[in-house]
Design an enzyme around this catalytic site. Structure first.
Site, PDB file in Angstrom:
ATOM      1  N   SER A  14     -48.019 -52.923  62.231  1.00 33.38           N
ATOM      2  CA  SER A  14     -47.424 -54.263  62.354  1.00 33.38           C
ATOM      3  C   SER A  14     -46.944 -54.792  61.009  1.00 33.38           C
ATOM      4  O   SER A  14     -47.646 -54.697  59.998  1.00 33.38           O
ATOM      5  CB  SER A  14     -48.452 -55.241  62.927  1.00 33.38           C
ATOM      6  N   LYS A  15     -45.765 -55.386  61.020  1.00 36.80           N
ATOM      7  CA  LYS A  15     -45.212 -55.975  59.796  1.00 36.80           C
ATOM      8  C   LYS A  15     -45.583 -57.458  59.691  1.00 36.80           C
ATOM      9  O   LYS A  15     -45.256 -58.121  58.711  1.00 36.80           O
ATOM     10  CB  LYS A  15     -43.696 -55.813  59.794  1.00 36.80           C
ATOM     11  N   THR A  61     -49.036 -59.135  70.061  1.00 38.51           N
ATOM     12  CA  THR A  61     -48.051 -58.109  70.353  1.00 38.51           C
ATOM     13  C   THR A  61     -48.607 -57.182  71.425  1.00 38.51           C
ATOM     14  O   THR A  61     -49.653 -57.459  72.020  1.00 38.51           O
ATOM     15  CB  THR A  61     -47.614 -57.412  69.035  1.00 38.51           C
ATOM     16  N   LYS A  65     -49.617 -59.507  75.462  1.00 39.11           N
ATOM     17  CA  LYS A  65     -48.844 -60.742  75.637  1.00 39.11           C
ATOM     18  C   LYS A  65     -49.151 -61.445  76.971  1.00 39.11           C
ATOM     19  O   LYS A  65     -49.087 -62.667  77.050  1.00 39.11           O
ATOM     20  CB  LYS A  65     -47.342 -60.450  75.520  1.00 39.11           C
ATOM     21  N   GLU A  77     -42.497 -74.482  77.743  1.00 38.92           N
ATOM     22  CA  GLU A  77     -41.552 -74.104  78.802  1.00 38.92           C
ATOM     23  C   GLU A  77     -41.008 -72.689  78.550  1.00 38.92           C
ATOM     24  O   GLU A  77     -40.894 -71.876  79.468  1.00 38.92           O
ATOM     25  CB  GLU A  77     -40.410 -75.132  78.819  1.00 38.92           C
ATOM     26  N   ALA A 127     -34.144 -55.275  81.522  1.00 39.95           N
ATOM     27  CA  ALA A 127     -34.774 -56.390  82.236  1.00 39.95           C
ATOM     28  C   ALA A 127     -36.286 -56.322  82.086  1.00 39.95           C
ATOM     29  O   ALA A 127     -37.033 -56.672  82.996  1.00 39.95           O
ATOM     30  CB  ALA A 127     -34.359 -56.356  83.702  1.00 39.95           C
ATOM     31  N   GLY A 129     -39.820 -57.079  79.435  1.00 38.05           N
ATOM     32  CA  GLY A 129     -40.424 -58.280  78.859  1.00 38.05           C
ATOM     33  C   GLY A 129     -39.562 -58.902  77.770  1.00 38.05           C
ATOM     34  O   GLY A 129     -39.451 -60.133  77.688  1.00 38.05           O
ATOM     35  N   ALA A 130     -38.937 -58.066  76.952  1.00 42.41           N
ATOM     36  CA  ALA A 130     -38.132 -58.601  75.840  1.00 42.41           C
ATOM     37  C   ALA A 130     -36.919 -59.350  76.379  1.00 42.41           C
ATOM     38  O   ALA A 130     -36.576 -60.430  75.887  1.00 42.41           O
ATOM     39  CB  ALA A 130     -37.700 -57.468  74.918  1.00 42.41           C
TER      40      ALA A 130
HETATM   41  P1  NDP Z   1     -40.357 -53.022  78.630  1.00 39.50           P
HETATM   42  O1  NDP Z   1     -41.113 -51.757  78.754  1.00 39.50           O
HETATM   43  O2  NDP Z   1     -40.848 -54.268  79.259  1.00 39.50           O
HETATM   44  O3  NDP Z   1     -38.862 -52.780  79.220  1.00 39.50           O
HETATM   45  C1  NDP Z   1     -38.109 -51.656  78.845  1.00 39.50           C
HETATM   46  C2  NDP Z   1     -36.677 -51.823  79.349  1.00 39.50           C
HETATM   47  O4  NDP Z   1     -35.906 -50.710  78.865  1.00 39.50           O
HETATM   48  C3  NDP Z   1     -36.542 -51.802  80.872  1.00 39.50           C
HETATM   49  O5  NDP Z   1     -35.463 -52.645  81.251  1.00 39.50           O
HETATM   50  C4  NDP Z   1     -36.223 -50.318  81.153  1.00 39.50           C
HETATM   51  O6  NDP Z   1     -35.530 -50.116  82.365  1.00 39.50           O
HETATM   52  C5  NDP Z   1     -35.313 -50.037  79.981  1.00 39.50           C
HETATM   53  N1  NDP Z   1     -35.187 -48.628  79.601  1.00 39.50           N
HETATM   54  C6  NDP Z   1     -36.124 -47.849  79.005  1.00 39.50           C
HETATM   55  N2  NDP Z   1     -35.620 -46.628  78.734  1.00 39.50           N
HETATM   56  C7  NDP Z   1     -34.329 -46.641  79.169  1.00 39.50           C
HETATM   57  C8  NDP Z   1     -33.277 -45.679  79.174  1.00 39.50           C
HETATM   58  N3  NDP Z   1     -33.467 -44.452  78.675  1.00 39.50           N
HETATM   59  N4  NDP Z   1     -32.072 -46.028  79.676  1.00 39.50           N
HETATM   60  C9  NDP Z   1     -31.876 -47.270  80.200  1.00 39.50           C
HETATM   61  N5  NDP Z   1     -32.831 -48.239  80.220  1.00 39.50           N
HETATM   62  C10 NDP Z   1     -34.044 -47.915  79.717  1.00 39.50           C
HETATM   63  O7  NDP Z   1     -40.128 -53.215  77.068  1.00 39.50           O
HETATM   64  P2  NDP Z   1     -39.775 -54.578  76.302  1.00 39.50           P
HETATM   65  O8  NDP Z   1     -38.757 -55.291  77.109  1.00 39.50           O
HETATM   66  O9  NDP Z   1     -41.007 -55.297  75.935  1.00 39.50           O
HETATM   67  O10 NDP Z   1     -39.145 -54.031  74.937  1.00 39.50           O
HETATM   68  C11 NDP Z   1     -37.885 -53.390  74.923  1.00 39.50           C
HETATM   69  C12 NDP Z   1     -37.516 -53.014  73.490  1.00 39.50           C
HETATM   70  O11 NDP Z   1     -37.293 -54.186  72.718  1.00 39.50           O
HETATM   71  C13 NDP Z   1     -38.617 -52.212  72.786  1.00 39.50           C
HETATM   72  O12 NDP Z   1     -38.008 -51.110  72.143  1.00 39.50           O
HETATM   73  C14 NDP Z   1     -39.170 -53.187  71.774  1.00 39.50           C
HETATM   74  O13 NDP Z   1     -39.619 -52.541  70.607  1.00 39.50           O
HETATM   75  C15 NDP Z   1     -37.963 -54.074  71.476  1.00 39.50           C
HETATM   76  N6  NDP Z   1     -38.346 -55.419  71.029  1.00 39.50           N
HETATM   77  C16 NDP Z   1     -37.943 -55.829  69.790  1.00 39.50           C
HETATM   78  C17 NDP Z   1     -38.278 -57.085  69.326  1.00 39.50           C
HETATM   79  C18 NDP Z   1     -37.840 -57.506  67.964  1.00 39.50           C
HETATM   80  O14 NDP Z   1     -38.370 -58.501  67.445  1.00 39.50           O
HETATM   81  N7  NDP Z   1     -36.885 -56.829  67.355  1.00 39.50           N
HETATM   82  C19 NDP Z   1     -39.084 -58.024  70.136  1.00 39.50           C
HETATM   83  C20 NDP Z   1     -39.440 -57.494  71.443  1.00 39.50           C
HETATM   84  C21 NDP Z   1     -39.086 -56.235  71.845  1.00 39.50           C
HETATM   85  P3  NDP Z   1     -36.357 -49.970  83.762  1.00 39.50           P
HETATM   86  O15 NDP Z   1     -36.745 -51.346  84.175  1.00 39.50           O
HETATM   87  O16 NDP Z   1     -35.364 -49.342  84.684  1.00 39.50           O
HETATM   88  O17 NDP Z   1     -37.544 -49.076  83.458  1.00 39.50           O
END
Ligand code: NDP
Length: 275
Positions: A14-15, A61, A65, A77, A127, A129-130
């Site tokens: 973690s940073k 993290t 969460k 909200e 779609a 969590g992010a």
């Molecule tokens: P989740 O596991 O909740 O969701 C992952 C998403 O990526 C889903 O929509 C999934 O689709 C999709 N996915 C995964 N692999 C593929 C692929 N090969 N092709 C197409 N779609 C794909 O993860 P999060 O939403 O929590 O996080 C997503 C990314 O965002 C992570 O890499 C995380 O590190 C980054 N992030 C960065 C932040 C920042 O501050 N820079 C903050 C938060 C997150 P499906 O639903 O079909 O499985």
């Protein structure tokens, strides 16, 4: 000294401690910021101990969460709409406020990079969590249209259904994008870049006015950013700034003072060997 920490599992990479210590120095706030790694089923116990020992606030993290969402006694909200909490703060009455600063971090980083949102057409790829955490803050920027596309189509629609009072958010499919006009802003919130993969989006949705954002960051530009640049996108920005901006927002929630991101971004870019 006021105590803060980040909770995660694993937490070694973690940073957040680095970022918040620089923020504290910069704003001359007297605080300590540590890193805590509870067992995967041990968040509640660890967070209870932290606050019982006088902890003022924490970041949360993966994978806690949702635990933090339930741990909070009050939610903002944006945390409620995100369905997840990345920031906890002890309140004067002893309650615990749960907030989510990820979306504000994304918006702040886009604006810092001169990517306008008001009146713009925005595509969110992913779609998870992010993505969910960023939808309300994006809608609050008065985007004219926010479309969500995801490998599992039903999850995109589930997110849209959270906003029954907004007409400018809708789900789409990768196939339907073939016939879509180019977007002003395209945000990749999938984890595809982590494994060097590209989501299956058509080149026709990008033109020379499009800005693309990848929430993933790497030492090198991600495969998504490289691809978008090859298609002539105006800008390609990765998620390092979002990381710093969500931390700055958490710091502001706790301390009522907003640190500047520039110095911290410079240091992180140096550490990543990017400058
Ligand atoms: P989740 O596991 O909740 O969701 C992952 C998403 O990526 C889903 O929509 C999934 O689709 C999709 N996915 C995964 N692999 C593929 C692929 N090969 N092709 C197409 N779609 C794909 O993860 P999060 O939403 O929590 O996080 C997503 C990314 O965002 C992570 O890499 C995380 O590190 C980054 N992030 C960065 C932040 C920042 O501050 N820079 C903050 C938060 C997150 P499906 O639903 O079909 O499985």
């Amino acid at each position: 000294m006021d105590q803060y920490a980040v909770f995660g599992h694993p937490i070694k990479q973690s940073k957040s401690p680095f970022i918040h210590r620089l923020f504290a120095e910069q704003t001359q706030q007297q605080l300590e910021y540590g890193a805590i790694e509870p067992a995967e089923d041990g968040f509640v116990e660890a967070a209870t101990a932290f606050f019982n020992n006088g902890g003022k606030g924490c970041n949360i993290t993966m994978p806690f969460k949702l635990d933090a969402y339930h741990f909070a006694t009050q939610l903002t909200e944006r945390a409620r709409m995100a369905g997840a909490v990345n920031t906890l703060k002890v309140l004067d009455d002893g309650g615990i406020l749960g907030d989510n600063t990820d979306g504000a971090g994304l918006v702040a980083d886009l604006l810092l990079n001169h990517v306008a949102l008001e009146g713009k057409r925005v595509l969110m790829i992913g779609a998870g969590g992010a993505a969910r955490g960023t939808l309300l803050p994006l809608l609050e920027q008065n985007v004219v249209m926010l479309q969500i596309v995801n490998r599992t189509t039903s999850k995109a629609q589930d997110l849209v259904d959270l906003f029954p009072n907004h007409q400018n958010i809708e789900a789409t499919t990768f196939d339907a994008l073939e016939a879509a006009e180019p977007f002003d802003v395209i945000i990749n919130s999938t984890s595809a870049s982590m494994s060097g993969e590209l989501p299956p989006i058509p080149t026709s949705i990008i033109n020379q006015y499009s800005s693309v954002y990848d929430m993933v960051y790497r030492q090198e530009p991600t495969v998504f950013i490289n691809w978008a640049k090859q298609q002539g996108a105006a800008k390609g920005i990765d998620g390092l700034g979002m990381l710093v901006a969500q931390a700055a927002e958490s710091f502001a929630v706790w301390r009522g003072i907003r640190p500047s991101m520039r110095q911290v971004l410079r240091e992180l870019n140096k550490n990543l060997g990017r400058i």
